[in-house]
Design a protein around this motif. Structure first.
Motif, PDB file in Angstrom:
ATOM      1  N   GLY A 121       0.801  -1.217   0.000  1.00 36.33           N
ATOM      2  CA  GLY A 121       0.000   0.000   0.000  1.00 36.33           C
ATOM      3  C   GLY A 121       0.834   1.267   0.000  1.00 36.33           C
ATOM      4  N   GLU A 122       1.979   1.228   0.666  1.00 35.68           N
ATOM      5  CA  GLU A 122       2.862   2.392   0.647  1.00 35.68           C
ATOM      6  C   GLU A 122       3.305   2.712  -0.772  1.00 35.68           C
ATOM      7  OE1 GLU A 122       6.111   2.581   3.390  1.00 35.68           O
ATOM      8  OE2 GLU A 122       5.088   1.321   4.849  1.00 35.68           O
ATOM      9  N   ILE A 123       3.611   1.674  -1.518  1.00 37.18           N
ATOM     10  CA  ILE A 123       4.034   1.855  -2.912  1.00 37.18           C
ATOM     11  C   ILE A 123       2.864   2.319  -3.775  1.00 37.18           C
ATOM     12  CG2 ILE A 123       4.849   0.644  -4.970  1.00 37.18           C
ATOM     13  CD1 ILE A 123       6.345  -1.280  -3.048  1.00 37.18           C
ATOM     14  N   VAL A 124       1.769   1.592  -3.707  1.00 34.49           N
ATOM     15  CA  VAL A 124       0.644   1.826  -4.607  1.00 34.49           C
ATOM     16  C   VAL A 124       0.022   3.202  -4.379  1.00 34.49           C
ATOM     17  CG1 VAL A 124      -1.682   1.064  -5.191  1.00 34.49           C
ATOM     18  CG2 VAL A 124       0.130  -0.620  -4.915  1.00 34.49           C
ATOM     19  N   THR A 125      -0.193   3.573  -3.125  1.00 36.20           N
ATOM     20  CA  THR A 125      -0.846   4.864  -2.879  1.00 36.20           C
ATOM     21  C   THR A 125       0.029   6.027  -3.320  1.00 36.20           C
ATOM     22  OG1 THR A 125      -0.069   4.828  -0.567  1.00 36.20           O
ATOM     23  CG2 THR A 125      -2.286   4.003  -0.999  1.00 36.20           C
ATOM     24  N   ARG A 126       1.339   5.878  -3.187  1.00 38.84           N
ATOM     25  CA  ARG A 126       2.229   6.950  -3.636  1.00 38.84           C
ATOM     26  C   ARG A 126       2.051   7.204  -5.128  1.00 38.84           C
ATOM     27  NH1 ARG A 126       6.537   4.725  -2.293  1.00 38.84           N
ATOM     28  NH2 ARG A 126       7.512   4.119  -4.270  1.00 38.84           N
ATOM     29  N   HIS A 127       1.977   6.139  -5.903  1.00 40.57           N
ATOM     30  CA  HIS A 127       1.858   6.303  -7.353  1.00 40.57           C
ATOM     31  C   HIS A 127       0.429   6.656  -7.774  1.00 40.57           C
ATOM     32  CE1 HIS A 127       5.967   5.310  -8.280  1.00 40.57           C
ATOM     33  NE2 HIS A 127       5.896   4.249  -7.489  1.00 40.57           N
ATOM     34  N   ILE A 128      -0.561   6.172  -7.054  1.00 38.75           N
ATOM     35  CA  ILE A 128      -1.940   6.566  -7.343  1.00 38.75           C
ATOM     36  C   ILE A 128      -2.116   8.067  -7.133  1.00 38.75           C
ATOM     37  CG2 ILE A 128      -4.313   6.419  -6.474  1.00 38.75           C
ATOM     38  CD1 ILE A 128      -3.941   3.418  -6.231  1.00 38.75           C
ATOM     39  N   LEU A 129      -1.531   8.593  -6.091  1.00 38.17           N
ATOM     40  CA  LEU A 129      -1.621  10.031  -5.857  1.00 38.17           C
ATOM     41  C   LEU A 129      -0.925  10.813  -6.966  1.00 38.17           C
ATOM     42  CD1 LEU A 129      -1.148  10.262  -1.992  1.00 38.17           C
ATOM     43  CD2 LEU A 129      -3.184  10.821  -3.291  1.00 38.17           C
ATOM     44  N   ARG A 130       0.176  10.301  -7.479  1.00 34.34           N
ATOM     45  CA  ARG A 130       0.830  10.950  -8.614  1.00 34.34           C
ATOM     46  C   ARG A 130      -0.119  10.998  -9.811  1.00 34.34           C
ATOM     47  NH1 ARG A 130       4.916   7.700 -10.557  1.00 34.34           N
ATOM     48  NH2 ARG A 130       5.722   9.437 -11.791  1.00 34.34           N
ATOM     49  N   ALA A 131      -0.866   9.918 -10.000  1.00 34.79           N
ATOM     50  CA  ALA A 131      -1.799   9.863 -11.126  1.00 34.79           C
ATOM     51  C   ALA A 131      -2.991  10.791 -10.912  1.00 34.79           C
ATOM     52  CB  ALA A 131      -2.278   8.421 -11.329  1.00 34.79           C
ATOM     53  N   VAL A 132      -3.567  10.763  -9.724  1.00 35.40           N
ATOM     54  CA  VAL A 132      -4.765  11.555  -9.452  1.00 35.40           C
ATOM     55  C   VAL A 132      -4.479  13.047  -9.504  1.00 35.40           C
ATOM     56  CG1 VAL A 132      -6.470  12.117  -7.662  1.00 35.40           C
ATOM     57  CG2 VAL A 132      -5.924   9.737  -8.160  1.00 35.40           C
ATOM     58  N   THR A 133      -3.310  13.453  -9.048  1.00 35.15           N
ATOM     59  CA  THR A 133      -2.964  14.868  -9.027  1.00 35.15           C
ATOM     60  C   THR A 133      -2.368  15.357 -10.342  1.00 35.15           C
ATOM     61  OG1 THR A 133      -0.786  14.382  -8.067  1.00 35.15           O
ATOM     62  CG2 THR A 133      -2.597  14.861  -6.539  1.00 35.15           C
ATOM     63  N   GLY A 134      -2.206  14.466 -11.330  1.00 35.35           N
ATOM     64  CA  GLY A 134      -1.693  14.875 -12.620  1.00 35.35           C
ATOM     65  C   GLY A 134      -0.188  14.926 -12.722  1.00 35.35           C
ATOM     66  N   GLU A 135       0.505  14.450 -11.698  1.00 31.48           N
ATOM     67  CA  GLU A 135       1.963  14.441 -11.743  1.00 31.48           C
ATOM     68  C   GLU A 135       2.484  13.421 -12.748  1.00 31.48           C
ATOM     69  OE1 GLU A 135       5.677  13.320  -8.758  1.00 31.48           O
ATOM     70  OE2 GLU A 135       3.768  13.974  -7.883  1.00 31.48           O
ATOM     71  N   ALA A 136       1.695  12.370 -12.971  1.00 36.91           N
ATOM     72  CA  ALA A 136       2.083  11.328 -13.925  1.00 36.91           C
ATOM     73  C   ALA A 136       0.830  10.822 -14.625  1.00 36.91           C
ATOM     74  CB  ALA A 136       2.784  10.175 -13.208  1.00 36.91           C
ATOM     75  N   GLU A 137       1.007  10.270 -15.823  1.00 33.49           N
ATOM     76  CA  GLU A 137      -0.105   9.622 -16.509  1.00 33.49           C
ATOM     77  C   GLU A 137      -0.536   8.395 -15.709  1.00 33.49           C
ATOM     78  OE1 GLU A 137      -1.737  10.607 -19.206  1.00 33.49           O
ATOM     79  OE2 GLU A 137      -0.518  12.447 -19.259  1.00 33.49           O
ATOM     80  N   VAL A 138      -1.827   8.100 -15.753  1.00 37.51           N
ATOM     81  CA  VAL A 138      -2.366   7.014 -14.939  1.00 37.51           C
ATOM     82  C   VAL A 138      -1.679   5.690 -15.263  1.00 37.51           C
ATOM     83  CG1 VAL A 138      -4.418   5.660 -14.370  1.00 37.51           C
ATOM     84  CG2 VAL A 138      -4.592   8.147 -14.627  1.00 37.51           C
ATOM     85  N   LYS A 139      -1.586   5.329 -16.525  1.00 34.02           N
ATOM     86  CA  LYS A 139      -0.992   4.052 -16.911  1.00 34.02           C
ATOM     87  C   LYS A 139       0.467   3.970 -16.474  1.00 34.02           C
ATOM     88  CE  LYS A 139      -0.363   0.115 -19.110  1.00 34.02           C
ATOM     89  NZ  LYS A 139      -0.756  -1.158 -18.443  1.00 34.02           N
TER      90      LYS A 139
END
Length: 417
Positions: free
Chosen positions: A376-394
């Motif tokens: 969860g530490e890994i996944v939530t960090r990257h999900i937040l990047r996706a949701v906030t537009g820092e990275a593409e979702v895929k």
């Protein structure tokens, strides 16, 4: 900051100073039983029952946000310190602590006091939830499930039915979103709150987290759609949603600052508390649209390293989890005792119970792996990047999947490594 387990083991000599500095823990009597717990209304109630179970001064309780409690417990118990006697664990953290050998097996005490405390009243599914590798390690204290909270007065006024699907939820949130009131709450504070929210999307829209061999599938086409939907939904969330957990979302609902959204059963009673809520009688509940929201069986465990009397602590826990105690606490949490769950009067006394029973049927627990919080530490960090537009979702989910697979391979999950 949440420390990883493998890094805490090098801190043994620094544990007392670090814990004191981080948490400002008050001094307690040397022979007192120290209980630490997450803070929420039901746990405030049950920890107070523990205090009342023994003479005054014998039990001290410290309640804090779940991430802080787990950090404190991990640091303390990885050093084999006896500074903690009893601790609250949710379903996922329980598996990790039991797998690490940090918890006291309760089988003998359970058998000895089974009749006195009517422990056969717990269904086998609940016993299984607080067991690991064939041993009982925790006293079940509550069954919790996430519900969909909504302002029934506002939806009725707008001619909107309570949503049953994620598409209907999106449409309702968009229509109800105003400058004064957010269309929906969203709790994306790492790690626990964000993982709970993502779990719902991953199950209602995606295909879940893993395949049968613990290989990540959350980055497949359905998973990308799930997090893309979450990103779109965030447009209707209050400002600061990436730092919101249960407390912040509860307040937003209570104060009329949000219209609807996912929240725990244990927060339902607070909606009708006139001392805290401006929306008494205006909130209603249904099972989360699309199903797949989290279901958990939580409890209190005894530290294997505690120097306190373990029989006394077990009896304290059993008293707090008694039928009488749980009947009184039913307004705050769903009690895991059959005799109370089957009480038809509950639905009349507590108006959120029908929705909770439906949510239990459609809900999904976290994956049954001891390392899921680390995932969860890994996944939530990257999900937040996706949701906030820092990275593409895929791209964000692919990176999360790669790091997750590396973690699990390192911990021996795959036979071909």
């Amino acid at each position: 900051m949440t420390l990883r387990l493998r890094t805490t083991t090098v801190l043994k000599g620094a544990v007392p100073a670090l814990v004191a500095a981080t948490f400002a823990i008050p001094a307690v009597a040397q022979d007192a039983i120290r209980v630490i717990s997450h803070r929420q209304p039901a746990l405030e109630y049950y920890t107070q029952k523990m205090v009342e179970a023994l003479p005054e001064g014998r039990v001290t309780t410290e309640l804090m946000p779940i991430d802080k409690e787990l950090e404190l417990a991990s640091i303390t118990m990885s050093s084999e310190s006896d500074a903690i006697d009893v601790l609250y664990l949710n379903d996922t953290s329980f598996k990790r602590f039991a797998a690490n050998g940090w918890l006291e097996p309760l089988d003998d005490l359970w058998e000895e006091y089974k009749d006195e405390y009517e422990l056969d009243d717990f269904p086998q599914s609940v016993i299984d939830a607080v067991s690991y590798d064939g041993h009982i390690y925790s006293m079940p204290i509550l069954t919790n499930t996430e519900l969909f909270f909504y302002r029934k007065d506002l939806l009725e006024e707008a001619g909107i039915e309570p949503p049953e699907t994620m598409d209907e939820y999106m449409q309702a949130a968009a229509e109800m979103d105003t400058a004064r009131r957010a269309g929906t709450i969203m709790s994306l504070k790492p790690v626990d709150a964000a993982l709970n929210e993502a779990h719902w999307y991953m199950n209602s829209i995606g295909d879940g987290w893993f395949d049968d061999e613990w290989r990540p599938i959350f980055n497949n086409e359905a998973g990308v759609e799930a997090i893309t939907t979450m990103k779109e939904m965030s447009e209707y969330a209050p400002r600061g949603f990436t730092s919101h957990a249960n407390d912040e979302s509860t307040i937003n609902l209570q104060q009329g600052l949000a219209t609807m959204g996912l929240q725990w059963f244990t927060r339902a009673a607070a909606m009708d508390n006139p001392d805290q809520s401006r929306v008494v009688g205006q909130i209603d509940w249904v099972a989360p649209p699309g199903g797949g929201a989290r279901v958990a069986n939580d409890g209190f465990a005894i530290s294997r390293f505690s120097s306190a009397d373990k029989e006394e602590m077990f009896k304290m826990l059993a008293e707090a989890a008694s039928k009488e105690s749980m009947r009184e606490g039913a307004k705050l949490a769903m009690p895991p005792r059959l005799s109370i769950l089957e009480d038809q009067d509950l639905a009349q006394e507590y108006r959120w119970y029908p929705a909770a029973r439906n949510a239990l049927e459609s809900g999904t627990p976290f994956p049954a792996m001891p390392d899921f919080l680390d995932v969860g530490e890994i996944v939530t960090r990257h999900i937040l990047r996706a949701v906030t537009g820092e990275a593409e979702v895929k791209a964000a989910l692919d990176q999360a999947a790669q790091e997750t697979e590396e973690l699990l391979a390192d911990r021996g999950y795959y036979d071909d490594q």
